[in-house]
Scaffold this motif. Structure first.
Motif, PDB file in Angstrom:
ATOM      1  N   SER A 209    -119.552 -39.180 -15.666  1.00  0.00           N
ATOM      2  CA  SER A 209    -118.775 -40.212 -14.964  1.00  0.00           C
ATOM      3  C   SER A 209    -118.107 -39.625 -13.736  1.00  0.00           C
ATOM      4  O   SER A 209    -117.656 -38.468 -13.751  1.00  0.00           O
ATOM      5  CB  SER A 209    -117.706 -40.802 -15.894  1.00  0.00           C
ATOM      6  N   TYR A 210    -118.082 -40.399 -12.666  1.00  0.00           N
ATOM      7  CA  TYR A 210    -117.229 -40.100 -11.520  1.00  0.00           C
ATOM      8  C   TYR A 210    -116.571 -41.413 -11.141  1.00  0.00           C
ATOM      9  O   TYR A 210    -117.109 -42.208 -10.387  1.00  0.00           O
ATOM     10  CB  TYR A 210    -117.983 -39.464 -10.345  1.00  0.00           C
ATOM     11  N   PRO A 211    -115.354 -41.665 -11.716  1.00  0.00           N
ATOM     12  CA  PRO A 211    -114.747 -42.998 -11.608  1.00  0.00           C
ATOM     13  C   PRO A 211    -113.988 -43.211 -10.304  1.00  0.00           C
ATOM     14  O   PRO A 211    -113.848 -42.278  -9.503  1.00  0.00           O
ATOM     15  CB  PRO A 211    -113.756 -42.972 -12.784  1.00  0.00           C
ATOM     16  N   ALA A 212    -113.466 -44.417 -10.136  1.00  0.00           N
ATOM     17  CA  ALA A 212    -112.489 -44.683  -9.081  1.00  0.00           C
ATOM     18  C   ALA A 212    -111.215 -43.954  -9.497  1.00  0.00           C
ATOM     19  O   ALA A 212    -110.844 -43.975 -10.672  1.00  0.00           O
ATOM     20  CB  ALA A 212    -112.222 -46.178  -9.004  1.00  0.00           C
ATOM     21  N   THR A 213    -110.553 -43.293  -8.547  1.00  0.00           N
ATOM     22  CA  THR A 213    -109.297 -42.601  -8.862  1.00  0.00           C
ATOM     23  C   THR A 213    -108.255 -43.042  -7.829  1.00  0.00           C
ATOM     24  O   THR A 213    -108.615 -43.650  -6.805  1.00  0.00           O
ATOM     25  CB  THR A 213    -109.490 -41.069  -8.765  1.00  0.00           C
ATOM     26  N   SER A 214    -106.979 -42.710  -8.081  1.00  0.00           N
ATOM     27  CA  SER A 214    -105.952 -43.163  -7.131  1.00  0.00           C
ATOM     28  C   SER A 214    -106.164 -42.524  -5.749  1.00  0.00           C
ATOM     29  O   SER A 214    -105.857 -43.127  -4.733  1.00  0.00           O
ATOM     30  CB  SER A 214    -104.563 -42.873  -7.664  1.00  0.00           C
ATOM     31  N   ASP A 215    -106.726 -41.300  -5.699  1.00  0.00           N
ATOM     32  CA  ASP A 215    -106.965 -40.669  -4.392  1.00  0.00           C
ATOM     33  C   ASP A 215    -108.335 -41.025  -3.813  1.00  0.00           C
ATOM     34  O   ASP A 215    -108.574 -40.829  -2.628  1.00  0.00           O
ATOM     35  CB  ASP A 215    -106.800 -39.141  -4.472  1.00  0.00           C
ATOM     36  N   ALA A 216    -109.254 -41.560  -4.625  1.00  0.00           N
ATOM     37  CA  ALA A 216    -110.579 -41.972  -4.133  1.00  0.00           C
ATOM     38  C   ALA A 216    -110.955 -43.281  -4.836  1.00  0.00           C
ATOM     39  O   ALA A 216    -111.739 -43.281  -5.788  1.00  0.00           O
ATOM     40  CB  ALA A 216    -111.609 -40.883  -4.403  1.00  0.00           C
ATOM     41  N   PRO A 217    -110.352 -44.420  -4.390  1.00  0.00           N
ATOM     42  CA  PRO A 217    -110.552 -45.697  -5.093  1.00  0.00           C
ATOM     43  C   PRO A 217    -112.020 -46.145  -5.113  1.00  0.00           C
ATOM     44  O   PRO A 217    -112.395 -46.942  -5.964  1.00  0.00           O
ATOM     45  CB  PRO A 217    -109.698 -46.696  -4.309  1.00  0.00           C
ATOM     46  N   LYS A 218    -112.824 -45.648  -4.189  1.00  0.00           N
ATOM     47  CA  LYS A 218    -114.254 -45.999  -4.215  1.00  0.00           C
ATOM     48  C   LYS A 218    -115.101 -44.847  -4.740  1.00  0.00           C
ATOM     49  O   LYS A 218    -116.301 -44.744  -4.438  1.00  0.00           O
ATOM     50  CB  LYS A 218    -114.712 -46.406  -2.820  1.00  0.00           C
ATOM     51  N   GLY A 219    -114.496 -43.947  -5.498  1.00  0.00           N
ATOM     52  CA  GLY A 219    -115.242 -42.821  -6.044  1.00  0.00           C
ATOM     53  C   GLY A 219    -115.523 -41.779  -4.985  1.00  0.00           C
ATOM     54  O   GLY A 219    -115.074 -41.903  -3.842  1.00  0.00           O
ATOM     55  N   LYS A 220    -116.262 -40.736  -5.369  1.00  0.00           N
ATOM     56  CA  LYS A 220    -116.581 -39.671  -4.415  1.00  0.00           C
ATOM     57  C   LYS A 220    -118.066 -39.656  -4.052  1.00  0.00           C
ATOM     58  O   LYS A 220    -118.447 -39.254  -2.951  1.00  0.00           O
ATOM     59  CB  LYS A 220    -116.207 -38.311  -5.030  1.00  0.00           C
ATOM     60  N   LEU A 221    -118.902 -40.064  -4.991  1.00  0.00           N
ATOM     61  CA  LEU A 221    -120.336 -39.817  -4.813  1.00  0.00           C
ATOM     62  C   LEU A 221    -120.990 -40.908  -3.967  1.00  0.00           C
ATOM     63  O   LEU A 221    -120.684 -42.090  -4.089  1.00  0.00           O
ATOM     64  CB  LEU A 221    -121.000 -39.655  -6.176  1.00  0.00           C
ATOM     65  N   ARG A 222    -121.888 -40.459  -3.120  1.00  0.00           N
ATOM     66  CA  ARG A 222    -122.471 -41.317  -2.097  1.00  0.00           C
ATOM     67  C   ARG A 222    -123.698 -42.068  -2.614  1.00  0.00           C
ATOM     68  O   ARG A 222    -124.564 -41.484  -3.257  1.00  0.00           O
ATOM     69  CB  ARG A 222    -122.822 -40.487  -0.852  1.00  0.00           C
ATOM     70  N   MET A 223    -123.698 -43.394  -2.296  1.00  0.00           N
ATOM     71  CA  MET A 223    -124.746 -44.266  -2.848  1.00  0.00           C
ATOM     72  C   MET A 223    -126.148 -43.840  -2.421  1.00  0.00           C
ATOM     73  O   MET A 223    -127.035 -43.683  -3.256  1.00  0.00           O
ATOM     74  CB  MET A 223    -124.536 -45.715  -2.380  1.00  0.00           C
ATOM     75  N   ALA A 224    -126.355 -43.687  -1.105  1.00  0.00           N
ATOM     76  CA  ALA A 224    -127.712 -43.553  -0.581  1.00  0.00           C
ATOM     77  C   ALA A 224    -128.431 -42.299  -1.060  1.00  0.00           C
ATOM     78  O   ALA A 224    -129.611 -42.353  -1.412  1.00  0.00           O
ATOM     79  CB  ALA A 224    -127.678 -43.563   0.953  1.00  0.00           C
ATOM     80  N   PHE A 225    -127.699 -41.155  -1.087  1.00  0.00           N
ATOM     81  CA  PHE A 225    -128.423 -39.912  -1.400  1.00  0.00           C
ATOM     82  C   PHE A 225    -127.959 -39.214  -2.661  1.00  0.00           C
ATOM     83  O   PHE A 225    -128.435 -38.120  -2.967  1.00  0.00           O
ATOM     84  CB  PHE A 225    -128.436 -38.929  -0.209  1.00  0.00           C
ATOM     85  N   GLU A 226    -127.036 -39.799  -3.405  1.00  0.00           N
ATOM     86  CA  GLU A 226    -126.652 -39.189  -4.687  1.00  0.00           C
ATOM     87  C   GLU A 226    -126.788 -40.215  -5.820  1.00  0.00           C
ATOM     88  O   GLU A 226    -127.470 -39.979  -6.813  1.00  0.00           O
ATOM     89  CB  GLU A 226    -125.202 -38.670  -4.626  1.00  0.00           C
TER      90      GLU A 226
END
Ligand code: AFP
Length: 278
Positions: A209-226
């Protein structure tokens, strides 16, 4: 498509060589997401660009290390999005890293992804291709990739790879992860998406899991290449990839570097995720 897979095999041997012997220093530059680039990030990106530029079937390439898409051949059929060196912050400590490739038709969104691949650079170099099933290949001493086996997930696994800074998790996410550990799952997290997901795939299942967090509400991992390439691998292996409630492959980025919260795993673990987030 085969031409693209062959190009990935060829460039992987070059990347392996660069990882083994070249400088591991940072440059003064940052990429589109604000990560400081390693000299190796830039080098691997250039090697892949060079290899793909030879293929007439490629219309455009999109790299994590480039701010914009790059046109290759006007009449090409595919757009290839790639992360040349994922987990580059692990290079200095000599942990496994990887390269990820998503092959799209028409547009870069989940529904237009037609196949994906990733390479793990660990003690051995392994290539996984999701195209009519999921296949594992391994580099041999003659620098050829040899088929090892088909990859299929079990209904339920034993491993849990929870990403994101814990103090910034939502309470419901913390509860989900605590409950999974209470049920006996083992922690397996290196901080490299490629080896962490590879481990879950090869051990038969579990949750990353790489969830939404208070410092990264849209997560960290990139849609197109990850995210999309791995969602395709997991679905093709009989597992799932969701953003909490929605299928990851139903999402569309509005910009090539957009991120999303993401959960990958086998069916039972994803049921638990949807119960909490759905
Ligand atoms: P780097 O390429 O900057 O090392 O990031 C790796 C990554 O994008 C992905 O491979 C990991 O799953 C994730 O970041 C780990 O992030 P955390 O360090 O926040 O757990």
């Amino acid at each position: 498509m085969e031409e693209i897979f062959e190009a990935i095999k060829t460039v992987s041997v070059k990347i392996q060589n660069a990882l083994a012997y070249e400088d591991t220093n940072y440059t003064n530059a940052t990429n589109a997401t604000g990560d400081t680039q390693l000299a190796l990030d830039v080098k691997c990106d250039m090697m892949i660009q060079e290899q793909f530029s030879k293929l007439k079937c490629i219309k455009q390439i999109i790299s994590e290390e480039k701010p914009e898409a790059m046109d290759i051949h006007e009449d090409g059929k595919y757009i290839v999005a790639y992360d040349p060196l994922d987990g580059s912050s692990l290079v200095d400590v000599n942990l496994s890293v990887g390269s990820i490739f998503g092959i799209y038709k028409h547009r870069v969104d989940g529904e237009n992804l037609v196949s994906s691949a990733y390479v793990v650079f660990g003690p051995r170099v392994e290539l996984v291709i999701a195209h009519n099933g999921v296949k594992l290949y391994r580099l041999n001493e003659d620098k050829k990739f040899v088929f090892v086996k088909d990859i299929k997930l079990n209904q339920k696994g034993k491993h849990n790879a929870p990403g994101g800074t814990q103090k910034n998790w939502e309470a419901k996410h913390k509860q989900l992860i605590d409950d999974i550990f209470k049920d006996g799952y083992r922690l397996r997290y290196s901080g490299g998406m490629v080896p962490d997901l590879h481990q879950i795939l090869l051990k038969g299942g579990g949750l990353f899991s790489y969830p939404a967090t208070s410092d990264a509400p849209k997560g960290k991992l990139r849609m197109a290449f990850e995210v999309f390439p791995f969602a395709f691998v997991f679905e093709s292996a009989g597992g799932e990839g969701v953003d909490g409630s929605k299928r990851l492959l139903s999402l569309s980025p509005s910009h090539i570097h957009d991120t999303t919260p993401c959960f990958f795993g086998s069916v039972d673990e994803l049921k638990r995720v949807r119960k909490v987030y759905g």
